[in-house]
Motif scaffolding. Structure first.
Motif, PDB file in Angstrom:
ATOM      1  N   GLY A  40       0.770  -1.253   0.000  1.00  0.00           N
ATOM      2  CA  GLY A  40       0.000   0.000   0.000  1.00  0.00           C
ATOM      3  C   GLY A  40       0.790   1.285   0.000  1.00  0.00           C
ATOM      4  N   SER A  41       2.013   1.260   0.555  1.00  0.00           N
ATOM      5  CA  SER A  41       2.747   2.528   0.701  1.00  0.00           C
ATOM      6  C   SER A  41       3.610   2.876  -0.508  1.00  0.00           C
ATOM      7  CB  SER A  41       3.631   2.477   1.951  1.00  0.00           C
ATOM      8  OG  SER A  41       4.796   1.740   1.679  1.00  0.00           O
ATOM      9  N   HIS A 146     -13.807   5.170   7.262  1.00  0.00           N
ATOM     10  CA  HIS A 146     -14.230   4.759   5.915  1.00  0.00           C
ATOM     11  C   HIS A 146     -13.237   3.735   5.401  1.00  0.00           C
ATOM     12  CE1 HIS A 146     -16.779   8.247   5.587  1.00  0.00           C
ATOM     13  NE2 HIS A 146     -15.757   9.070   5.724  1.00  0.00           N
ATOM     14  N   PHE A 147     -13.669   2.867   4.488  1.00  0.00           N
ATOM     15  CA  PHE A 147     -12.710   2.033   3.771  1.00  0.00           C
ATOM     16  C   PHE A 147     -12.272   2.832   2.554  1.00  0.00           C
ATOM     17  CE2 PHE A 147     -10.708  -1.124   1.254  1.00  0.00           C
ATOM     18  CZ  PHE A 147     -10.087  -1.916   2.206  1.00  0.00           C
ATOM     19  N   VAL A 148     -10.972   3.081   2.480  1.00  0.00           N
ATOM     20  CA  VAL A 148     -10.484   3.961   1.417  1.00  0.00           C
ATOM     21  C   VAL A 148      -9.626   3.207   0.400  1.00  0.00           C
ATOM     22  CG1 VAL A 148     -10.652   6.125   2.699  1.00  0.00           C
ATOM     23  CG2 VAL A 148      -8.607   4.709   2.966  1.00  0.00           C
ATOM     24  N   ILE A 149      -9.615   3.752  -0.805  1.00  0.00           N
ATOM     25  CA  ILE A 149      -8.869   3.138  -1.908  1.00  0.00           C
ATOM     26  C   ILE A 149      -8.121   4.221  -2.681  1.00  0.00           C
ATOM     27  CG2 ILE A 149     -10.327   1.105  -2.288  1.00  0.00           C
ATOM     28  CD1 ILE A 149     -11.840   2.825  -4.410  1.00  0.00           C
ATOM     29  N   GLY A 150      -7.168   3.772  -3.485  1.00  0.00           N
ATOM     30  CA  GLY A 150      -6.446   4.695  -4.361  1.00  0.00           C
ATOM     31  C   GLY A 150      -5.139   5.164  -3.774  1.00  0.00           C
ATOM     32  N   PHE A 155      -8.645  -2.431  -2.628  1.00  0.00           N
ATOM     33  CA  PHE A 155      -9.702  -3.293  -2.121  1.00  0.00           C
ATOM     34  C   PHE A 155      -9.581  -4.557  -2.952  1.00  0.00           C
ATOM     35  CE2 PHE A 155     -13.945  -5.134  -2.700  1.00  0.00           C
ATOM     36  CZ  PHE A 155     -14.206  -5.479  -1.384  1.00  0.00           C
ATOM     37  N   ASN A 156      -9.270  -5.686  -2.302  1.00  0.00           N
ATOM     38  CA  ASN A 156      -9.062  -6.950  -3.015  1.00  0.00           C
ATOM     39  C   ASN A 156      -8.117  -6.811  -4.205  1.00  0.00           C
ATOM     40  OD1 ASN A 156     -10.553  -8.464  -1.321  1.00  0.00           O
ATOM     41  ND2 ASN A 156     -12.354  -8.619  -2.655  1.00  0.00           N
ATOM     42  N   GLY A 157      -7.030  -6.070  -4.007  1.00  0.00           N
ATOM     43  CA  GLY A 157      -6.018  -5.955  -5.057  1.00  0.00           C
ATOM     44  C   GLY A 157      -6.320  -4.915  -6.128  1.00  0.00           C
ATOM     45  N   ARG A 158      -7.493  -4.270  -6.054  1.00  0.00           N
ATOM     46  CA  ARG A 158      -7.878  -3.295  -7.078  1.00  0.00           C
ATOM     47  C   ARG A 158      -7.718  -1.859  -6.577  1.00  0.00           C
ATOM     48  NH1 ARG A 158     -11.700  -3.710 -10.716  1.00  0.00           N
ATOM     49  NH2 ARG A 158     -10.752  -1.723 -11.251  1.00  0.00           N
TER      50      ARG A 158
END
Ligand code: IMP
Length: 172
Positions: A40-41, A146-150, A155-158
């Protein structure tokens, strides 16, 4: 497909620049071993080191943490660093501190390696979810639960490739 934007590319860029300046000031030109916690980082880490006015030694680690008998849990190292950090300035870089288990376990494990200094930076921090207390020396943003993405987060590799941090609302 787009997701509600929490932090735009521009807002992130400005904040990362500020943190880079602060870290550069704090280390007075001394070498810094920057250790990115995968996956993630990776984007935050890449942007942060380019804002540092210091000699940087970049490493990445991949770990899995799980609750164990110790309060900080147990740490399984899937990919380790290739440098002896004894006597060095170390900065651990996380994407998000959620329960705090991962970073608190990493901090405990790095303390045993006798670094000169040991600091933590995280792009995001969700105080509502924290279970394992940890000091974040350089935090970009605090967020609600919140569940965050980007911007590296998935989220599940996406969605790691999104240039902004968005709120995952269940749509794919
Ligand atoms: P912790 O050990 O509970 O602090 O969890 C840290 C790890 O969980 C982070 O490094 C992320 O990989 C993942 N994680 C926690 N919350 C989120 C989120 O909202 N979006 C994406 N990944 C998350």
């Amino acid at each position: 497909m787009s997701y509600p934007v929490l932090f735009s590319k521009e807002v992130i860029q400005k904040r990362v620049k500020e943190l880079g300046e602060q870290i550069s000031k704090d280390f007075h030109g001394e070498e810094l071993v920057v250790i990115g916690v995968l996956k993630g980082s990776f984007i935050y880490c890449a942007d942060l080191i380019r804002e540092l006015n210091l000699p940087v030694h970049l490493e990445f680690m991949s770990v899995s943490s799980y609750e164990g008998t110790e309060s900080t849990g147990n740490l399984r190292v899937n990919l380790d660093i290739n440098v002896d950090v004894a006597g060095k300035n170390v900065l651990l870089v996380e994407d998000i501190v959620d329960t705090g288990l991962t970073i608190s376990s990493l901090v405990e494990s790095f303390k045993k390696k006798n670094p000169k200094t040991l600091k933590v930076s995280s792009l995001l921090y969700k105080p509502a979810r924290l279970e394992h207390k940890v000091e974040i020396d350089y935090l970009a943003f605090e967020i609600e639960d919140h569940f965050v993405i980007g911007y590296g987060l998935d989220f599940n590799g996406r969605f790691r490739e999104l240039p902004y941090v968005g709120i995952y609302n269940g749509e794919v």
